[in-house]
Design an enzyme around this catalytic site. Structure first.
Site, PDB file in Angstrom:
ATOM      1  N   ALA A  40      43.713  56.113  47.389  1.00  0.00           N
ATOM      2  CA  ALA A  40      43.227  56.186  48.765  1.00  0.00           C
ATOM      3  C   ALA A  40      42.627  54.869  49.245  1.00  0.00           C
ATOM      4  O   ALA A  40      42.032  54.811  50.315  1.00  0.00           O
ATOM      5  CB  ALA A  40      42.184  57.310  48.896  1.00  0.00           C
ATOM      6  N   GLY A  63      39.122  51.900  45.665  1.00  0.00           N
ATOM      7  CA  GLY A  63      38.750  51.186  44.452  1.00  0.00           C
ATOM      8  C   GLY A  63      38.566  52.066  43.239  1.00  0.00           C
ATOM      9  O   GLY A  63      37.812  51.710  42.328  1.00  0.00           O
ATOM     10  N   SER A 104      40.637  52.717  40.768  1.00  0.00           N
ATOM     11  CA  SER A 104      41.112  52.091  39.529  1.00  0.00           C
ATOM     12  C   SER A 104      40.147  51.004  39.068  1.00  0.00           C
ATOM     13  O   SER A 104      39.914  50.832  37.862  1.00  0.00           O
ATOM     14  CB  SER A 104      42.513  51.499  39.725  1.00  0.00           C
ATOM     15  OG  SER A 104      42.493  50.401  40.617  1.00  0.00           O
ATOM     16  N   GLU A 161      42.479  45.640  35.938  1.00  0.00           N
ATOM     17  CA  GLU A 161      43.060  45.707  37.290  1.00  0.00           C
ATOM     18  C   GLU A 161      44.393  44.960  37.353  1.00  0.00           C
ATOM     19  O   GLU A 161      45.317  45.390  38.050  1.00  0.00           O
ATOM     20  CB  GLU A 161      42.081  45.095  38.302  1.00  0.00           C
ATOM     21  CG  GLU A 161      40.993  46.036  38.762  1.00  0.00           C
ATOM     22  CD  GLU A 161      41.517  47.010  39.808  1.00  0.00           C
ATOM     23  OE1 GLU A 161      41.412  46.736  41.008  1.00  0.00           O
ATOM     24  OE2 GLU A 161      42.046  48.055  39.397  1.00  0.00           O
ATOM     25  N   ASP A 184      37.714  44.485  44.352  1.00  0.00           N
ATOM     26  CA  ASP A 184      37.358  45.854  43.982  1.00  0.00           C
ATOM     27  C   ASP A 184      36.522  45.891  42.701  1.00  0.00           C
ATOM     28  O   ASP A 184      35.497  46.582  42.640  1.00  0.00           O
ATOM     29  CB  ASP A 184      38.615  46.697  43.792  1.00  0.00           C
ATOM     30  CG  ASP A 184      39.336  46.985  45.104  1.00  0.00           C
ATOM     31  OD1 ASP A 184      39.002  46.340  46.112  1.00  0.00           O
ATOM     32  OD2 ASP A 184      40.233  47.847  45.112  1.00  0.00           O
TER      33      ASP A 184
END
Length: 397
Positions: free
Chosen positions: A141, A144, A146, A193, A204
């Site tokens: 969505a 952040g 992940s 990431e 993020d």
């Protein structure tokens, strides 16, 4: 090797202002959400390493003997990280049976976990442990999720490996690491990431690590020392979108109409800088209604600019219309084209107004939460500091 049990959490993120402008050398402001990802790391004597991801109904275990075969391809125990080990990533993909077309959430989360685990423990004895992760954040969505996951993994595994301290003391409810240790957590989270997203900006995971608000300009990320805690509604329109496609669309529009879009980007940059100035004032002087008036106007202007840039969506227009009918101001957050929006709540906003607004948004088919922005980054917790439902989920394995 025995490891101490620990609980950690990290926040999600929202972009307050500067979506898309940031890739064109303008200022973006990213803020932490008080919706968090929680992790429990539990030492065991099973001869296995396991990961439990109840959000996606996944529980996986591997014998340590299986994982030891991969260690020779890592570079030994590394407390400092500079460059992603692509050979280890490739072998881990083979190990978990991933193909190029099989990049679902479970596979990517598994890959990031195993990479950080093996890289940190390296040639030392691999510890038996179980990691359980549960998140208040919806996946995919643009919030952040992940990165919050990778920050939690990095913090817990760095603690378990002895690379950073265990900051929480006997009578503490929560504790934070020192600046040097936060930088190490952030660098390892960025590795995770990169495995999940390929070429992330680093914003993020930085928000998940430091919390509060960060200023992002030309690849440089600057945490702002003090920001006010602002109440918001966070709404997920549940309209899927591709960040890559949306970014490319904005770039094409700029190339096609440079004389039109360049001033728009300059204006978004000015909105970000003005917002930063107002939020700074709100931490150094009494907060007034005028501060909120300005923030609301900035929300409205930025949302109009984002529509001009081509990243609006009818669902986001509905969000803005429904909240404005209740006297509240909203804007998209993230890539746009659907996804999520945030609505600013003033201190004097009556709870009945908020409840009615949430219901109206849910009637539109949206998910909606009341939360706040500007809260702390990654933390270690005592079990007593966790909400009962979170602790129950994390203690199942």
């Amino acid at each position: 090797m025995g490891v101490r049990d620990c609980f950690v959490s990290a926040p999600g993120k929202a972009i307050l202002h500067g979506e898309h402008a940031v890739v064109h050398g303008k200022v973006a402001l990213a803020v932490s959400l008080n919706l968090r990802t929680y992790l429990r790391l539990k030492g065991t004597a099973t001869g296995k390493v396991c990961i439990n991801l109840p959000n996606i109904d996944t529980f996986l275990c591997w014998d340590l003997s299986e994982l030891k075969e991969l260690i020779s391809y890592s570079h030994g125990k590394r407390e400092e990280v500079k460059r992603l080990d692509f050979e280890l990533v490739r072998r881990l993909r083979e190990f978990v049976g991933m193909t190029d077309g099989n990049l679902d959430t479970c596979n990517m989360a598994t890959l990031a976990f195993l990479y950080i685990y093996i890289s940190l423990f390296g040639s030392s004895e691999l510890p038996s442990l179980t990691v359980s992760v549960w998140s208040e954040l919806p996946t995919g969505a643009g919030l952040g999720s992940s990165a919050a996951y990778c920050v939690c993994l990095a913090a817990a595994l760095l603690c378990a490996s002895g690379a950073i301290s265990t900051p929480i003391k006997e009578l503490d409810h929560t504790a934070r690491w020192c600046q040097e240790e936060l930088e190490l957590i952030n660098s390892w989270a960025f590795q995770g990431e990169m495995i999940i997203h390929g070429n992330p900006s680093g914003v993020d995971n930085a928000v998940g690590t430091w919390g509060g608000m960060l200023r992002f300009l030309a690849g440089k990320i600057i945490p702002l020392s003090r920001v006010p805690l602002l109440r918001i509604l966070l709404t997920n329109t549940k309209v899927p979108r591709s960040t890559k496609v949306l970014v490319a669309g904005v770039k094409d529009k700029i190339n096609k109409f440079p004389s039109v879009l360049t001033p728009v980007l300059d204006s978004v940059d000015a909105i970000s800088c003005t917002c930063e100035k107002v939020l700074s004032e709100m931490t150094s002087e009494p907060i007034t209604g005028e501060h909120y008036n300005i923030l609301e106007e900035l929300f409205d202007m930025n949302q109009h600019h984002l529509n001009v840039m081509g990243v609006g969506h009818p669902a986001l227009d509905t969000l803005c219309r429904v909240t404005l009918a209740k006297g509240l101001h909203s804007k998209l957050t993230g890539a746009g084209g659907g996804g999520c929006g945030i609505t600013l709540l003033r201190p004097e906003t009556d709870s009945s107004v908020i409840q009615a607004t949430v219901q109206d948004l849910r009637d539109c088919g949206f998910d909606c939460w009341e939360t706040s922005i500007g809260g702390p980054g990654v933390q270690q917790h005592s079990p007593l500091s966790l909400k009962e439902e979170v602790l129950e989920i994390l203690n199942r394995y």
